[in-house]
Design a protein around this motif. Structure first.
Motif, short mmCIF file in Angstrom:
data_model
loop_
_atom_site.label_atom_id
_atom_site.label_comp_id
_atom_site.label_asym_id
_atom_site.label_seq_id
_atom_site.Cartn_x
_atom_site.Cartn_y
_atom_site.Cartn_z
N ASN A 186 20.59 -10.75 -34.81
CA ASN A 186 21.01 -11.30 -36.10
C ASN A 186 20.58 -10.33 -37.19
O ASN A 186 19.41 -9.90 -37.22
CB ASN A 186 20.36 -12.67 -36.34
CG ASN A 186 20.75 -13.25 -37.68
OD1 ASN A 186 21.91 -13.20 -38.07
ND2 ASN A 186 19.78 -13.79 -38.39
N LEU A 187 21.51 -9.96 -38.07
CA LEU A 187 21.17 -9.11 -39.21
C LEU A 187 20.41 -10.00 -40.20
O LEU A 187 21.00 -10.78 -40.94
CB LEU A 187 22.42 -8.51 -39.85
CG LEU A 187 22.19 -7.53 -41.00
CD1 LEU A 187 21.31 -6.36 -40.57
CD2 LEU A 187 23.52 -7.03 -41.53
N ALA A 188 19.08 -9.88 -40.18
CA ALA A 188 18.19 -10.81 -40.89
C ALA A 188 18.50 -10.94 -42.37
O ALA A 188 18.49 -12.04 -42.91
CB ALA A 188 16.74 -10.39 -40.68
N SER A 189 18.79 -9.85 -43.03
CA SER A 189 19.03 -9.88 -44.47
C SER A 189 20.52 -9.89 -44.81
O SER A 189 20.88 -9.82 -45.99
CB SER A 189 18.34 -8.71 -45.14
OG SER A 189 18.76 -7.49 -44.54
N GLY A 190 21.36 -9.97 -43.81
CA GLY A 190 22.80 -10.04 -44.02
C GLY A 190 23.37 -8.82 -44.72
O GLY A 190 22.74 -7.76 -44.81
N MET A 191 24.58 -8.98 -45.20
CA MET A 191 25.25 -7.87 -45.88
C MET A 191 24.56 -7.52 -47.20
O MET A 191 24.67 -6.40 -47.68
CB MET A 191 26.73 -8.18 -46.11
CG MET A 191 27.57 -8.13 -44.84
SD MET A 191 27.48 -6.53 -43.97
CE MET A 191 28.29 -5.44 -45.16
N GLY A 192 23.83 -8.48 -47.77
CA GLY A 192 23.05 -8.17 -48.97
C GLY A 192 22.01 -7.11 -48.66
O GLY A 192 21.86 -6.14 -49.41
N GLY A 193 21.31 -7.26 -47.55
CA GLY A 193 20.31 -6.28 -47.13
C GLY A 193 20.95 -4.97 -46.73
O GLY A 193 20.39 -3.89 -46.95
N TRP A 194 22.12 -5.05 -46.12
CA TRP A 194 22.87 -3.85 -45.71
C TRP A 194 23.21 -3.02 -46.95
O TRP A 194 22.98 -1.81 -46.99
CB TRP A 194 24.13 -4.28 -44.97
CG TRP A 194 24.97 -3.18 -44.40
CD1 TRP A 194 25.99 -2.53 -45.02
CD2 TRP A 194 24.85 -2.60 -43.10
NE1 TRP A 194 26.53 -1.58 -44.19
CE2 TRP A 194 25.85 -1.61 -43.00
CE3 TRP A 194 24.03 -2.83 -42.01
CZ2 TRP A 194 26.04 -0.84 -41.86
CZ3 TRP A 194 24.21 -2.08 -40.86
CH2 TRP A 194 25.21 -1.09 -40.79
N ALA A 195 23.73 -3.69 -47.98
CA ALA A 195 24.09 -2.99 -49.22
C ALA A 195 22.85 -2.46 -49.92
O ALA A 195 22.84 -1.33 -50.42
CB ALA A 195 24.87 -3.93 -50.14
N TYR A 196 21.77 -3.24 -49.94
CA TYR A 196 20.53 -2.83 -50.58
C TYR A 196 19.97 -1.57 -49.93
O TYR A 196 19.38 -0.72 -50.60
CB TYR A 196 19.50 -3.97 -50.52
CG TYR A 196 18.22 -3.67 -51.24
CD1 TYR A 196 18.15 -3.75 -52.63
CD2 TYR A 196 17.08 -3.30 -50.53
CE1 TYR A 196 16.97 -3.46 -53.30
CE2 TYR A 196 15.90 -3.01 -51.19
CZ TYR A 196 15.84 -3.10 -52.58
OH TYR A 196 14.67 -2.82 -53.23
N ALA A 197 20.17 -1.46 -48.61
CA ALA A 197 19.70 -0.28 -47.88
C ALA A 197 20.59 0.94 -48.12
O ALA A 197 20.30 2.03 -47.64
CB ALA A 197 19.62 -0.59 -46.39
N GLY A 198 21.69 0.74 -48.85
CA GLY A 198 22.58 1.85 -49.17
C GLY A 198 23.49 2.25 -48.04
O GLY A 198 24.03 3.36 -48.03
#
Length: 116
Positions: free
Chosen positions: A97-109
């Motif tokens: 499971n992507l723990a932080s979702g797409m929000g975390g994905w975007a935040y990671a650049g």
């Protein structure tokens, strides 16, 4: 009191990106089509989670091996956690499971694909 083990592994965006880059995981995006169109992981398969039974049925229609590693993705990690639990009940054994979702994905650049 005995703790029930979680049937999936929570991972952050960087670890997910590494698994994807190595071709070691299939990405299942469980958001709604409009969310997916606004930005998704390249190669992600859209299987919206609207109800648990309908999601399990849609997942089975993908004809995936029960041993294939699956990464479930949503906006913040909650819907994808529910999807991961459904996958575990359905017999899939390697679930992330992507723990932080797409929000975390975007935040990671990390890169996103726009459109359907």
């Amino acid at each position: 009191m005995n703790e029930v083990p979680v049937p999936f592994i929570e991972i952050e965006a960087e670890e997910a990106a590494a698994l994807i880059e190595q071709g070691e995981v299939r990405v299942i995006d469980v958001r709604q089509p409009y969310e997916y169109a606004n930005g998704h992981i390249e190669g992600a398969v859209l299987v919206p989670i609207e109800g648990l039974y309908s999601f399990a049925h849609a997942l089975s229609e993908l004809s995936l091996s029960k041993e294939e590693p699956l990464l479930f993705v949503c906006a913040v990690g909650q819907r994808s956690a529910a999807a991961a639990e459904v996958a575990a009940i359905a017999g899939y054994s390697q679930i992330y499971n992507l723990a932080s979702g797409m929000g975390g994905w975007a935040y990671a650049g990390l890169s996103e694909i726009r459109g359907m």
